[in-house]
Motif scaffolding. Structure first.
Motif, PDB file in Angstrom:
ATOM      1  N   THR A   5      -3.644   3.480  -4.498  1.00  0.00           N
ATOM      2  CA  THR A   5      -3.656   5.260  -4.088  1.00  0.00           C
ATOM      3  C   THR A   5      -2.968   5.157  -2.679  1.00  0.00           C
ATOM      4  O   THR A   5      -2.961   4.521  -1.790  1.00  0.00           O
ATOM      5  CB  THR A   5      -5.252   5.112  -3.703  1.00  0.00           C
ATOM      6  N   VAL A   6      -2.255   6.420  -2.747  1.00  0.00           N
ATOM      7  CA  VAL A   6      -1.647   6.811  -1.738  1.00  0.00           C
ATOM      8  C   VAL A   6      -1.900   8.055  -1.028  1.00  0.00           C
ATOM      9  O   VAL A   6      -1.768   8.930  -1.883  1.00  0.00           O
ATOM     10  CB  VAL A   6       0.204   6.738  -1.814  1.00  0.00           C
ATOM     11  N   THR A   7      -2.221   7.994   0.339  1.00  0.00           N
ATOM     12  CA  THR A   7      -2.246   9.346   0.891  1.00  0.00           C
ATOM     13  C   THR A   7      -1.782   9.723   2.095  1.00  0.00           C
ATOM     14  O   THR A   7      -1.244   8.755   2.858  1.00  0.00           O
ATOM     15  CB  THR A   7      -3.905   9.672   1.116  1.00  0.00           C
ATOM     16  N   ALA A   8      -1.385  11.290   2.400  1.00  0.00           N
ATOM     17  CA  ALA A   8      -0.605  11.461   3.535  1.00  0.00           C
ATOM     18  C   ALA A   8      -1.512  12.484   4.164  1.00  0.00           C
ATOM     19  O   ALA A   8      -1.580  13.588   3.574  1.00  0.00           O
ATOM     20  CB  ALA A   8       0.836  11.764   3.286  1.00  0.00           C
ATOM     21  N   GLY A   9      -1.513  12.255   5.494  1.00  0.00           N
ATOM     22  CA  GLY A   9      -2.529  13.277   6.144  1.00  0.00           C
ATOM     23  C   GLY A   9      -3.684  13.649   5.114  1.00  0.00           C
ATOM     24  O   GLY A   9      -4.183  14.885   5.592  1.00  0.00           O
ATOM     25  N   GLY A  10      -4.297  12.915   4.629  1.00  0.00           N
ATOM     26  CA  GLY A  10      -5.712  13.268   4.165  1.00  0.00           C
ATOM     27  C   GLY A  10      -5.309  13.668   2.643  1.00  0.00           C
ATOM     28  O   GLY A  10      -6.246  14.047   1.913  1.00  0.00           O
ATOM     29  N   ARG A  11      -4.016  13.840   2.215  1.00  0.00           N
ATOM     30  CA  ARG A  11      -3.649  14.485   0.953  1.00  0.00           C
ATOM     31  C   ARG A  11      -3.310  13.378  -0.078  1.00  0.00           C
ATOM     32  O   ARG A  11      -2.526  12.617   0.326  1.00  0.00           O
ATOM     33  CB  ARG A  11      -2.637  15.528   1.070  1.00  0.00           C
ATOM     34  N   ALA A  12      -3.752  13.263  -1.217  1.00  0.00           N
ATOM     35  CA  ALA A  12      -3.412  12.355  -2.347  1.00  0.00           C
ATOM     36  C   ALA A  12      -2.149  12.663  -2.723  1.00  0.00           C
ATOM     37  O   ALA A  12      -1.675  13.831  -3.082  1.00  0.00           O
ATOM     38  CB  ALA A  12      -4.371  12.427  -3.290  1.00  0.00           C
ATOM     39  N   ASN A  50      -1.249   6.438   4.176  1.00  0.00           N
ATOM     40  CA  ASN A  50      -2.138   5.316   3.871  1.00  0.00           C
ATOM     41  C   ASN A  50      -1.993   4.930   2.506  1.00  0.00           C
ATOM     42  O   ASN A  50      -2.137   5.733   1.533  1.00  0.00           O
ATOM     43  CB  ASN A  50      -3.518   5.656   4.321  1.00  0.00           C
ATOM     44  N   ILE A  51      -1.854   3.213   2.364  1.00  0.00           N
ATOM     45  CA  ILE A  51      -1.728   2.861   1.299  1.00  0.00           C
ATOM     46  C   ILE A  51      -3.005   2.001   0.739  1.00  0.00           C
ATOM     47  O   ILE A  51      -3.148   0.993   1.787  1.00  0.00           O
ATOM     48  CB  ILE A  51      -0.671   2.228   0.975  1.00  0.00           C
ATOM     49  N   SER A  52      -3.810   2.000  -0.145  1.00  0.00           N
ATOM     50  CA  SER A  52      -4.823   1.255  -0.322  1.00  0.00           C
ATOM     51  C   SER A  52      -4.531   0.536  -1.733  1.00  0.00           C
ATOM     52  O   SER A  52      -4.045   1.220  -2.464  1.00  0.00           O
ATOM     53  CB  SER A  52      -6.472   1.859  -0.272  1.00  0.00           C
ATOM     54  N   VAL A  53      -5.085  -0.719  -1.813  1.00  0.00           N
ATOM     55  CA  VAL A  53      -4.543  -1.227  -3.286  1.00  0.00           C
ATOM     56  C   VAL A  53      -6.004  -2.332  -3.416  1.00  0.00           C
ATOM     57  O   VAL A  53      -6.525  -3.033  -2.784  1.00  0.00           O
ATOM     58  CB  VAL A  53      -3.193  -2.232  -3.058  1.00  0.00           C
ATOM     59  N   GLU A  54      -6.147  -2.216  -4.768  1.00  0.00           N
ATOM     60  CA  GLU A  54      -7.036  -3.099  -5.254  1.00  0.00           C
ATOM     61  C   GLU A  54      -6.231  -4.291  -5.979  1.00  0.00           C
ATOM     62  O   GLU A  54      -5.618  -3.843  -7.116  1.00  0.00           O
ATOM     63  CB  GLU A  54      -7.884  -2.348  -6.315  1.00  0.00           C
ATOM     64  N   SER A  55      -6.669  -5.581  -5.731  1.00  0.00           N
ATOM     65  CA  SER A  55      -6.014  -6.530  -6.350  1.00  0.00           C
ATOM     66  C   SER A  55      -7.104  -7.322  -7.216  1.00  0.00           C
ATOM     67  O   SER A  55      -8.275  -7.713  -6.559  1.00  0.00           O
ATOM     68  CB  SER A  55      -5.303  -7.694  -5.492  1.00  0.00           C
ATOM     69  N   ASN A  56      -6.746  -7.666  -8.527  1.00  0.00           N
ATOM     70  CA  ASN A  56      -7.682  -8.465  -9.125  1.00  0.00           C
ATOM     71  C   ASN A  56      -7.593  -9.880  -9.277  1.00  0.00           C
ATOM     72  O   ASN A  56      -8.117 -10.648  -9.930  1.00  0.00           O
ATOM     73  CB  ASN A  56      -7.817  -8.015 -10.416  1.00  0.00           C
ATOM     74  N   THR A  57      -6.745 -10.348  -8.159  1.00  0.00           N
ATOM     75  CA  THR A  57      -6.603 -11.763  -8.031  1.00  0.00           C
ATOM     76  C   THR A  57      -7.733 -12.639  -7.634  1.00  0.00           C
ATOM     77  O   THR A  57      -7.668 -13.735  -8.374  1.00  0.00           O
ATOM     78  CB  THR A  57      -5.535 -11.901  -6.854  1.00  0.00           C
ATOM     79  N   LEU A  58      -8.686 -12.238  -6.852  1.00  0.00           N
ATOM     80  CA  LEU A  58      -9.695 -12.877  -6.324  1.00  0.00           C
ATOM     81  C   LEU A  58     -10.931 -12.553  -7.555  1.00  0.00           C
ATOM     82  O   LEU A  58     -12.019 -13.086  -7.207  1.00  0.00           O
ATOM     83  CB  LEU A  58     -10.187 -12.729  -5.094  1.00  0.00           C
ATOM     84  N   PHE A  59     -10.695 -11.688  -8.404  1.00  0.00           N
ATOM     85  CA  PHE A  59     -11.985 -11.188  -8.919  1.00  0.00           C
ATOM     86  C   PHE A  59     -11.812 -11.543 -10.632  1.00  0.00           C
ATOM     87  O   PHE A  59     -12.466 -11.126 -11.192  1.00  0.00           O
ATOM     88  CB  PHE A  59     -12.182  -9.668  -8.876  1.00  0.00           C
ATOM     89  N   ASN A  60     -10.994 -12.385 -11.179  1.00  0.00           N
ATOM     90  CA  ASN A  60     -10.823 -12.660 -12.310  1.00  0.00           C
ATOM     91  C   ASN A  60     -11.632 -14.228 -12.544  1.00  0.00           C
ATOM     92  O   ASN A  60     -11.046 -14.615 -13.580  1.00  0.00           O
ATOM     93  CB  ASN A  60      -9.214 -12.921 -12.664  1.00  0.00           C
ATOM     94  N   ILE A  61     -12.487 -14.569 -11.919  1.00  0.00           N
ATOM     95  CA  ILE A  61     -13.095 -15.930 -11.893  1.00  0.00           C
ATOM     96  C   ILE A  61     -14.535 -15.431 -13.145  1.00  0.00           C
ATOM     97  O   ILE A  61     -15.165 -14.641 -12.671  1.00  0.00           O
ATOM     98  CB  ILE A  61     -13.667 -16.588 -10.729  1.00  0.00           C
ATOM     99  N   GLN A  62     -14.291 -16.325 -14.206  1.00  0.00           N
ATOM    100  CA  GLN A  62     -15.268 -16.225 -15.264  1.00  0.00           C
ATOM    101  C   GLN A  62     -15.802 -17.177 -15.596  1.00  0.00           C
ATOM    102  O   GLN A  62     -15.317 -18.351 -15.565  1.00  0.00           O
ATOM    103  CB  GLN A  62     -14.799 -15.315 -16.217  1.00  0.00           C
ATOM    104  N   THR A  63     -17.246 -17.172 -16.065  1.00  0.00           N
ATOM    105  CA  THR A  63     -17.718 -18.648 -16.783  1.00  0.00           C
ATOM    106  C   THR A  63     -17.211 -18.803 -17.897  1.00  0.00           C
ATOM    107  O   THR A  63     -17.296 -17.830 -19.011  1.00  0.00           O
ATOM    108  CB  THR A  63     -19.338 -18.388 -16.514  1.00  0.00           C
TER     109      THR A  63
END
Length: 469
Positions: free
Chosen positions: A393-400, A431-444
């Protein structure tokens, strides 16, 4: 956060994380005079000017260009007996580094067998009187087909007398140099250059800076600089740059930017360590802010001294041992007793290997913290790879912002490129925010299996395995 294509990031470095095996003084003379020469920066108090230098290393890549047999000696060019690794004899009254600073170079030139290289070890090891005895890997190193570095692989400071390698050396690699400099109108030389006369398989005599054995008890251990730190940035801008030195208070376990002792608790630690001597106008007045003095270069030759190399984000302290002897002097000046000083000063950082120093947590309490703005252009790394589609997600001055209209994303390499140039030129914070699934792919997961063997006779065995995931 990015402003005008520049990424603002924080950094934190522990004092024990100096850059090892990359920065070296060319002789003990330059180390001894470093603190005094840097005291008047940006003007360097030095009468030395290195005009020519050649750097040689172990040829681990089997390169065939610019190679020579070399014999590198620790005591070559050293005039002070206290800094000799062995006993070369006949110290010069002038403390300057030079081939005639002791009797070693004269002896080497009188022995054609040593110059011939192949049988040099036998003769050197048999020399039991001055300028010997010699012990390989201690007093000298013999390297066949050593490689000479080109100008793009290192840089040097001609006034302060040190070199910086682009790549750190392995512990078993040899580093040797030959250099020429002027001092008060006179020309001096240490070591031999490739064009100085010896040819073919004959050995070049060089000054040894680093050998195949790492031992803090060797005098050349002091030639490796331990006051240079990398903040992990390139093209660092003075704007929005901040650097402070912090000390973990052993009583409260809280990081503070001063030494919590009388006489020093009202002074920023960065000032105590000599990295805050000037205001932004270079007036001799401490303002509590790191002295951002950029080092400039012409080719691989530094044309100025400074506290930071903006090109690669290296911080150069203005003392050889900022957390050691330098800090001890400051603590002594304010009247602290030696027992208290010994509980603060991190002297093992300079007297032992980095690994050994890291095992002393009661002294390893110093940290370098700050932030930098790196002018990296329109491409911004996200410090993550294989990012899921739509996770940025990228925003500039509060605008997406709109993907593929204002920016593009390389999800495999984890990079955002701003394609709307007006956003960069407007200096609006992006502002750049990123969600990475690197740490969330642990499954039983469950894996069940069995293996069966059927023995038909002593010569025939039939088996099978079944697995279910």
């Amino acid at each position: 956060q990015v402003t005008g294509g520049a990424q603002v990031q924080n950094f934190e470095i522990s004092a024990d994380n100096y850059e090892a095996n990359k920065h070296f003084f060319l002789s003990h003379y330059f180390r001894d005079n470093y603190d005094n020469a840097c005291r008047s920066m940006p003007v360097v108090n030095s009468q030395v000017n290195i005009t020519r230098i050649e750097v040689w290393v172990t040829n681990i890549n089997n390169t065939v260009d610019n190679i020579r047999n070399i014999l590198a000696f620790a005591d070559l060019g050293e005039a002070k007996p206290a800094q000799w690794e062995g006993t070369p004899g006949n110290p010069s009254l002038l403390p300057l580094p030079d081939n005639n600073a002791n009797a070693l170079y004269t002896y080497l030139n009188s022995q054609p067998v040593i110059r011939g290289f192949n049988n040099a070890t036998a003769l050197l090891n048999a020399q039991v009187i001055q300028p010997g005895p010699f012990q390989q890997a201690v007093h000298y190193e013999k390297v066949q087909n050593a490689r000479r570095l080109n100008d793009q692989e290192f840089n040097f400071n001609p006034l302060l007398g040190f070199i910086t390698l682009n790549q750190p050396l392995n512990n078993d690699e040899v580093l040797a140099v030959a250099f020429q400099y002027t001092y008060q109108g006179q020309v001096y030389q240490v070591g031999e250059f490739a064009a100085d006369g010896s040819t073919g398989t004959e050995a070049l005599y060089l000054k040894l800076l680093k050998g195949t054995i790492i031992n803090p008890n060797f005098k050349r251990w002091d030639l490796m600089m331990k006051n240079v730190y990398s903040i992990g940035a390139y093209q660092v801008s003075r704007d929005n740059f901040r650097l402070d030195v912090w000390y973990n208070n052993p009583i409260t376990s809280v990081d503070v930017n001063f030494i919590p002792k009388p006489g020093l608790d009202d002074k920023p630690l960065i000032q105590t360590l000599g990295m805050d001597r000037y205001d932004p106008n270079n007036n001799a007045f401490s303002d509590g802010v790191f002295d951002f003095m950029p080092i400039t270069f012409s080719g691989n030759r530094a044309t100025s001294a400074g506290t930071i190399n903006p090109q690669n984000g290296r911080i150069y302290f203005t003392t050889v041992e900022p957390f050691g002897e330098n800090l001890r002097q400051r603590l002594t000046e304010v009247g602290l007793d030696q027992q208290t000083i010994n509980t603060i000063v991190f002297q093992p950082l300079y007297d032992s290997t980095k690994t050994a120093a890291q095992q002393i947590p009661q002294l390893n309490r110093f940290k370098i913290k700050g932030r930098y703005q790196s002018s990296g252009g329109s491409e911004i790394p996200l410090n993550a790879m294989n990012i899921p589609q739509g996770a940025v997600t990228v925003t500039a001055g509060g605008r997406a912002l709109v993907e593929n209209q204002d920016y593009t994303v390389d999800y495999n390499l984890g990079r955002v490129k701003i394609i709307n140039q007006s956003l960069l030129e407007s200096q609006v914070p992006i502002n750049i925010s990123v969600e990475s699934n690197t740490l969330f792919n642990i499954q039983t997961k469950t894996l069940l299996g069995s293996h069966f063997d059927y023995r038909v006779n002593k010569d025939i065995n039939v088996g099978a395995t079944i697995l279910n995931l």
